[in-house]
Write a protein that holds these residues in place. Structure first.
Motif, short mmCIF file in Angstrom:
data_model
loop_
_atom_site.label_atom_id
_atom_site.label_comp_id
_atom_site.label_asym_id
_atom_site.label_seq_id
_atom_site.Cartn_x
_atom_site.Cartn_y
_atom_site.Cartn_z
N TRP A 96 -67.98 -72.51 10.48
CA TRP A 96 -68.84 -71.60 9.70
C TRP A 96 -68.72 -70.18 10.24
O TRP A 96 -68.80 -69.96 11.44
CB TRP A 96 -70.26 -72.11 9.83
N TYR A 97 -68.50 -69.22 9.35
CA TYR A 97 -68.34 -67.80 9.75
C TYR A 97 -67.23 -67.68 10.79
O TYR A 97 -67.30 -66.85 11.67
CB TYR A 97 -69.68 -67.27 10.27
N THR A 98 -66.25 -68.56 10.69
CA THR A 98 -65.04 -68.67 11.54
C THR A 98 -65.31 -69.23 12.94
O THR A 98 -64.36 -69.50 13.68
CB THR A 98 -64.29 -67.33 11.71
N TYR A 99 -66.57 -69.45 13.32
CA TYR A 99 -66.87 -69.83 14.72
C TYR A 99 -66.29 -71.18 15.09
O TYR A 99 -66.46 -72.16 14.38
CB TYR A 99 -68.38 -69.86 14.92
N LYS A 100 -65.62 -71.25 16.22
CA LYS A 100 -65.07 -72.51 16.73
C LYS A 100 -64.85 -72.39 18.24
O LYS A 100 -64.21 -71.44 18.70
CB LYS A 100 -63.74 -72.83 16.02
N ASP A 101 -65.40 -73.32 18.97
CA ASP A 101 -65.19 -73.40 20.42
C ASP A 101 -65.50 -72.09 21.15
O ASP A 101 -64.74 -71.64 22.01
CB ASP A 101 -63.75 -73.83 20.72
N GLY A 102 -66.62 -71.47 20.77
CA GLY A 102 -67.07 -70.28 21.50
C GLY A 102 -66.44 -68.98 21.06
O GLY A 102 -66.72 -67.93 21.66
N GLN A 103 -65.60 -69.00 20.03
CA GLN A 103 -64.91 -67.78 19.59
C GLN A 103 -65.02 -67.60 18.08
O GLN A 103 -65.09 -68.57 17.33
CB GLN A 103 -63.42 -67.86 19.96
N TYR A 104 -65.02 -66.34 17.67
CA TYR A 104 -64.96 -65.99 16.26
C TYR A 104 -63.55 -65.50 15.91
O TYR A 104 -62.79 -65.11 16.81
CB TYR A 104 -65.97 -64.89 15.93
N SER A 105 -63.25 -65.51 14.61
CA SER A 105 -61.96 -64.99 14.13
C SER A 105 -62.22 -64.13 12.89
O SER A 105 -61.68 -64.35 11.81
CB SER A 105 -61.01 -66.14 13.78
N LEU A 106 -63.07 -63.13 13.07
CA LEU A 106 -63.51 -62.32 11.93
C LEU A 106 -62.45 -61.31 11.48
O LEU A 106 -62.63 -60.66 10.44
CB LEU A 106 -64.82 -61.60 12.27
N ASP A 107 -61.38 -61.19 12.24
CA ASP A 107 -60.27 -60.35 11.81
C ASP A 107 -59.16 -61.19 11.19
O ASP A 107 -58.04 -60.70 10.96
CB ASP A 107 -59.72 -59.51 12.98
N SER A 108 -59.45 -62.45 10.90
CA SER A 108 -58.45 -63.35 10.35
C SER A 108 -58.29 -63.16 8.84
O SER A 108 -59.19 -62.65 8.17
CB SER A 108 -58.84 -64.81 10.62
N LYS A 109 -57.15 -63.62 8.32
CA LYS A 109 -56.90 -63.52 6.88
C LYS A 109 -57.90 -64.39 6.10
O LYS A 109 -58.29 -64.04 4.98
CB LYS A 109 -55.47 -63.92 6.55
N GLU A 110 -58.32 -65.52 6.70
CA GLU A 110 -59.25 -66.41 6.01
C GLU A 110 -60.61 -65.73 5.79
O GLU A 110 -61.18 -65.82 4.70
CB GLU A 110 -59.44 -67.70 6.81
N PHE A 111 -61.10 -65.07 6.82
CA PHE A 111 -62.39 -64.40 6.69
C PHE A 111 -62.31 -63.26 5.68
O PHE A 111 -63.18 -63.11 4.81
CB PHE A 111 -62.85 -63.87 8.04
N ILE A 112 -61.27 -62.46 5.78
CA ILE A 112 -61.11 -61.30 4.88
C ILE A 112 -60.97 -61.78 3.43
O ILE A 112 -61.56 -61.19 2.51
CB ILE A 112 -59.92 -60.44 5.33
N LYS A 113 -60.21 -62.85 3.21
CA LYS A 113 -60.08 -63.39 1.85
C LYS A 113 -61.42 -63.87 1.31
O LYS A 113 -61.73 -63.70 0.13
CB LYS A 113 -59.07 -64.54 1.83
#
Length: 452
Positions: free
Chosen positions: A216-233
């Protein structure tokens, strides 16, 4: 001589048995006259004594089942300032034995919670909670909270609107493309039909739907990926829906005039929204149209739980755990909950926390919603909504100040910035890296606070 010895032994044995019997009776009398243990309970779900809602009826049933335990409702913990009054109770040494948790990390940082790992390890019912939910109550390998209630997040579909338009309605876990096409094709603003109620949750679930290694909101194992293509899409799909007239809540007043109803919920119930984002607590049981729950694209189940904790200062931890289990995940307690709801005409206010087959079969014999049953089948790959469980998440997703001007906000919060992206006022690509770094920093700070 042998006879005399035999008589003597018999007499001695009789005296011994009489003495034992006397001691056992005295012990039994002492136990029966012993006052029952009293534990205190604080929750915002109890309503009033006059209402006698399902939670209060469950407490009474617990006391009847366990006459050696009394439950006192702690009215000193205020729903208007839950954390503040809990803090005051902790300072005064008057914490409730069992209490509802708005956020587990906050309670941990305040040292309010008892480690209940040993009790859960030997509990077969606890093992029947889905792994994702059990993990959400576990910090540094120790269990600190009891999953108290459970719901799923996702989309409900008005199947009649699709059938009337000669379109295939989306079923549980559609592909991203099927979901997008369904929303666009069914929308007809001139006829008072919007594809979605609102677009604002898309950026939260989209990354997990597009990439199994994201949450959810890219969060996984203590890290976010808000600069990822998935989030931006995901953000840009939400913007496309919002700015092109596919979502009711972002329409102009002139466009909304085509719809029946004074607010988004009324519009949905009046048949003006084809696909609605909400939780299973809002299932439209009395709707006049045919509906189902379809979850999110890709079929991963999104779980959201309420939790209770057992006070670290509780003098009766075993009894407190027994009560918390009865009210939540325990098979016996949940079966009783369903029976009481049926007998007293009360609405069930939670899905089963347990995955026990008997529990699920009984529940779905009462509430037959195919999509929700499918969501249980997909729990092995579930996502848990993070608000109550992830340290730093509230700042990372909503309340953290960004230093960015968004609309009238000179120093917009993350939530305000996200809304600006969806409304098309700002571009997510320009701020994604900043948001990602900020989210990771907020998480690190919160984690460090817990580990002190």
């Amino acid at each position: 001589m042998k006879k005399i010895v035999s008589v003597a032994v018999s007499a001695a044995l009789a005296l011994s048995l009489a003495a034992c019997s006397s001691k056992e009776k005295a012990s039994s009398d002492k136990e029966s006259s012993k006052d029952p243990v009293t534990i205190s309970f604080a929750s915002w779900t109890l309503g009033t004594e006059k209402e006698q809602n399902l939670e209060r009826l469950m407490i009474k049933a617990f006391e009847e089942k366990n006459p050696d335990i009394k439950v006192k409702i702690d009215e000193s913990i205020s729903t208007s300032d839950w954390n503040g009054t809990l803090s005051a109770a902790a300072s005064g040494g008057k914490m409730p034995d069992v209490f509802a948790l708005p956020q587990i990390p906050l309670a941990l940082s305040n040292n309010w919670l008892m480690d209940i790992t040993k009790m859960t390890e030997k509990d077969k019912d606890f093992a029947k909670i889905s792994k994702a939910v059990r993990d959400s109550a576990t910090y540094n390998g120790k269990v600190y909270a009891v999953p108290y209630a459970q719901h799923f997040l996702g989309y409900f579909v008005n199947k009649d609107l699709f059938n009337d338009a000669n379109l295939d309605y989306p079923e549980y876990g559609p592909s991203l493309q099927e979901f997008t096409d369904a929303v666009k094709k069914v929308t007809n603003i001139n006829k008072g039909i919007a594809g979605l109620n609102n677009p604002f949750s898309i950026s939260d679930w989209y990354p997990a739907a597009a990439n199994k290694d994201m949450g959810w909101y890219t969060y996984k194992d203590g890290q976010y990926s808000l600069d990822s293509k998935e989030f931006i899409k995901g953000v840009n799909l939400a913007k496309e829906f919002a700015t092109n007239g596919y979502t009711y809540e972002t329409l102009t007043d002139e466009q909304k005039a085509n719809f029946k109803g004074e607010n988004p919920e009324e519009v949905w119930l009046q048949g003006g929204v084809a696909v609605k984002w909400d939780g299973t607590w809002a299932a439209p049981q009395d709707a006049s149209f045919d509906w189902d729950f379809i979850g999110i694209p890709g079929g991963r189940t999104v779980v959201t739980n309420d939790f209770v904790g057992i006070s670290k200062s509780s003098k009766h931890p075993e009894e407190a755990y027994k009560f918390a289990k009865w009210m939540s995940f325990g098979k016996e307690g949940f079966m009783k909950r369903m029976k009481i709801a049926d007998e007293k005409g009360k609405m069930m206010n939670t899905l089963p926390v347990s995955t026990d087959k008997d529990v699920l079969d009984e529940f779905f014999s009462i509430q037959d919603v195919p999509g929700i049953r499918t969501a249980y089948d997909n729990l092995d790959n579930a996502i848990v909504e993070p608000v109550k469980i992830i340290p730093g998440y509230v700042d990372a997703r909503f309340e953290g100040q960004t230093g960015v001007k968004a609309g009238d906000n000179e120093n917009a919060t993350v939530g305000q910035l996200m809304d600006s992206f969806v409304k098309g006022d700002l571009k997510v690509e320009d701020y994604a890296k900043q948001l990602d770094q900020m989210a990771d920093q907020k998480t690190k700070e919160a984690m460090d606070s817990l580990n002190k």
